[in-house]
Design an enzyme around this catalytic site. Structure first.
Site, PDB file in Angstrom:
ATOM      1  N   LYS A 163       0.873  -1.171   0.000  1.00 14.39           N
ATOM      2  CA  LYS A 163       0.000   0.000   0.000  1.00 14.39           C
ATOM      3  C   LYS A 163       0.904   1.213   0.000  1.00 14.39           C
ATOM      4  O   LYS A 163       1.811   1.338   0.833  1.00 14.39           O
ATOM      5  CB  LYS A 163      -0.898   0.011   1.235  1.00 14.39           C
ATOM      6  CG  LYS A 163      -1.925   1.134   1.210  1.00 14.39           C
ATOM      7  CD  LYS A 163      -2.949   0.926   0.114  1.00 14.39           C
ATOM      8  CE  LYS A 163      -3.932   2.102   0.044  1.00 14.39           C
ATOM      9  NZ  LYS A 163      -4.969   1.885  -0.956  1.00 14.39           N
ATOM     10  N   SER A 233      -1.101  -0.862  -4.419  1.00 13.81           N
ATOM     11  CA  SER A 233      -2.339  -0.083  -4.399  1.00 13.81           C
ATOM     12  C   SER A 233      -2.057   1.246  -3.729  1.00 13.81           C
ATOM     13  O   SER A 233      -1.462   1.290  -2.644  1.00 13.81           O
ATOM     14  CB  SER A 233      -3.427  -0.854  -3.635  1.00 13.81           C
ATOM     15  OG  SER A 233      -4.631  -0.125  -3.560  1.00 13.81           O
TER      16      SER A 233
END
Length: 371
Positions: A163, A233
Site C-alpha cells: 500500500k 495499491s
C-alpha cells in the site's frame, strides 16, 4: 513454530468491523495475532476514494480498543491495505491475516506452509513518490518482510502486496515550497507512478529485476520491466509504503498454502486454473462448491492494455471519459476470476503498472490443503 491464519469477512459498508468483532470474540483469533488486513471497499478506487481511510480508521479504532493502545500505534504494527473499487460483481470484504505461535506439528505434508511477513518504509517526501527513492525503500522493506516471514529464497515468495501513497495538491505545494519538483502534477497519474515505483522495488528485492535496469526515466514508461508477484495499491491515507509478503516456508506449519501465476491479459482463465491446479484444485469448469470453500483468498491485479486491444480485439477501457479505466479492468478480471472460483469475495485490485505484463497481472490463490 508459527502458523499463518487467514479469515475472510464480509462487510456491509467500509466502516463495518462487526465481523471482525465477532471473529475476535469467538476466540478464533486474538487481536494481538493480527498482522495485516486486506480490504476491498466500495469506493471509486481513485484519488478521492474516502472509503479506504474510513475503513482504516474503523479497523484502527477497534484494534486499539482491544489491545489497549492508541489508533496511531495500531498503524505502526498492523499493515492495513485497503483497495477501493468493487465494480461488477465483486463483493466488499476484509481478509484478516494473523500469525500464531504454536508447538503443534504440521497438519499436512508438503514443502512448507503459508508464511507472512510485514514491514514498513519511512514516510516519503512528496518529491520521492514515483521515483527511485521509493523503489529502493520498497525493495529494502520487502527484504525485511521476507526475513520476518523466515523466507530465504525469493522463489518461495508468491505475492508481495504494497500500500503506497499518492500526491495531492497540498503535498505538491509542500515540495515546491522547499524548491523540490514532483514526478507529476496530475494527482490521479501520481497513483500510477507510486504503484509502478513500488512494483519495481518488489521486482528488485525478488531478483526479477536488477538495479542497472532501473531509473526514474523507466517508471511507468517501460512496461516490459515488471514483477510477476507484485501487487501495489495507492491511497490518500498514508505517506509510507506498507508491505505484506506471502509465500511458503518450511519453518511454518498449518493447512494453508499459496500459489501464483501471471495472467497475460484480463481474460487469461488458464492462469487462474494453473494456480488452482498447483494447490490440488482443478476442474474443467467452475469449481464445485466444496472446492470453492477451500479457496481462502484470491488476490489479483487488473490493468487495461495500453494498445487498446485484448487478443487483437478493440476495447474502450482507456477511452471512456465517464468510467475510469481501472474500474473497467477490475470488473473484467473480477468476472473472469469469479467464474473460475464460484464466488465473488475476491481481492481484485486495479492499476497494474509494472505488475505483470501490459494488460495482465499476477494472480495468487491461498487454499486450505485439507481435502
Amino acid at each position: 513454530m508459527p502458523e499463518c491464519l487467514v479469515f475472510r469477512i464480509p462487510t456491509r459498508h467500509p466502516a463495518d468491523v462487526s465481523g471482525l468483532v465477532e471473529l475476535i470474540d469467538s476466540g478464533k483469533v486474538k487481536a494481538d495475532e493480527i498482522v495485516a488486513v486486506f480490504g476491498k471497499t466500495e469506493g471509486n478506487g481513485c484519488v478521492n476514494d474516502f472509503s479506504r481511510p474510513l475503513a482504516v480508521m474503523a479497523l484502527e479504532t477497534l484494534l486499539a480498543a482491544r489491545l489497549g493502545c492508541t489508533p496511531h500505534e495500531i498503524g505502526t504494527r498492523v499493515a492495513l491495505v485497503m483497495s477501493g473499487g468493487t465494480e461488477g460483481g465483486l463483493s466488499p470484504h476484509f481478509l484478516v491475516v494473523a500469525r500464531r505461535e504454536t508447538d503443534e506439528g504440521s497438519v499436512h505434508k508438503g514443502p512448507g506452509s503459508l508464511a507472512v511477513g510485514t514491514a514498513f518504509t519511512a514516510p516519503f517526501r512528496p518529491e520521492e513518490i514515483g521515483r527511485m527513492a521509493q523503489v529502493r525503500a520498497t525493495a529494502s522493506a520487502v527484504r525485511q518482510a521476507m526475513e520476518v516471514a523466515g523466507i530465504t529464497d525469493p522463489a518461495d515468495v508468491h505475492f508481495a502486496q504494497v500500500k503506497c501513497p499518492l500526491l495531492i495538491s497540498e503535498r505538491i505545494a509542500d515540495a515546491e515550497a522547499r524548491g523540490q519538483t514532483v514526478v507529476t502534477h496530475d494527482t490521479y497519474a501520481s497513483m500510477g507512478f507510486s504503484r509502478g515505483a513500488s512494483a519495481l522495488g518488489i521486482g528488485l528485492a525478488l531478483g526479477e529485476l536488477t538495479e542497472d535496469q532501473l531509473s526514474d526515466a523507466v517508471i511507468c514508461r517501460q512496461s516490459e520491466l515488471f514483477s510477476g508477484r507484485a501487487s501495489t495499491s495507492a491511497g490518500i491515507e498514508l505517506m509510507r509504503n506498507e508491505v505484506i509478503v506471502l509465500g511458503n516456508a518450511p519453518s511454518w506449519h498449518g493447512p494453508l498454502r499459496i500459489a501464483h501465476r501471471v495472467m497475460r491479459d484480463g481474460i487469461d482463465l488458464d492462469a487462474i486454473r494453473g494456480a488452482l491446479g498447483d494447490l490440488g484444485l482443478s476442474a474443467a469448469g467452475q469449481l464445485a462448491p466444496s472446492q470453492a470453500e477451500r479457496v481462502v483468498a484470491l488476490l489479483a491485479k487488473a490493468e487495461p492494455s495500453g494498445n487498446g486491444l485484448i487478443r487483437g480485439r478493440r476495447h474502450i477501457m482507456n477511452d471512456d471519459s465517464d468510467i475510469n479505466a481501472t474500474r473497467h479492468a477490475r470488473a473484467l478480471v473480477g468476472g473472469v476470476a469469479a467464474a473460475a472460483i464460484g464466488r465473488t469475495d475476491l481481492f481484485v485490485s486495479g492499476g497494474a503498472e509494472h505488475q505483470g505484463p501490459d494488460g495482465g497481472g499476477p494472480v495468487a490463490i491461498i487454499a486450505d490443503m485439507r481435502a
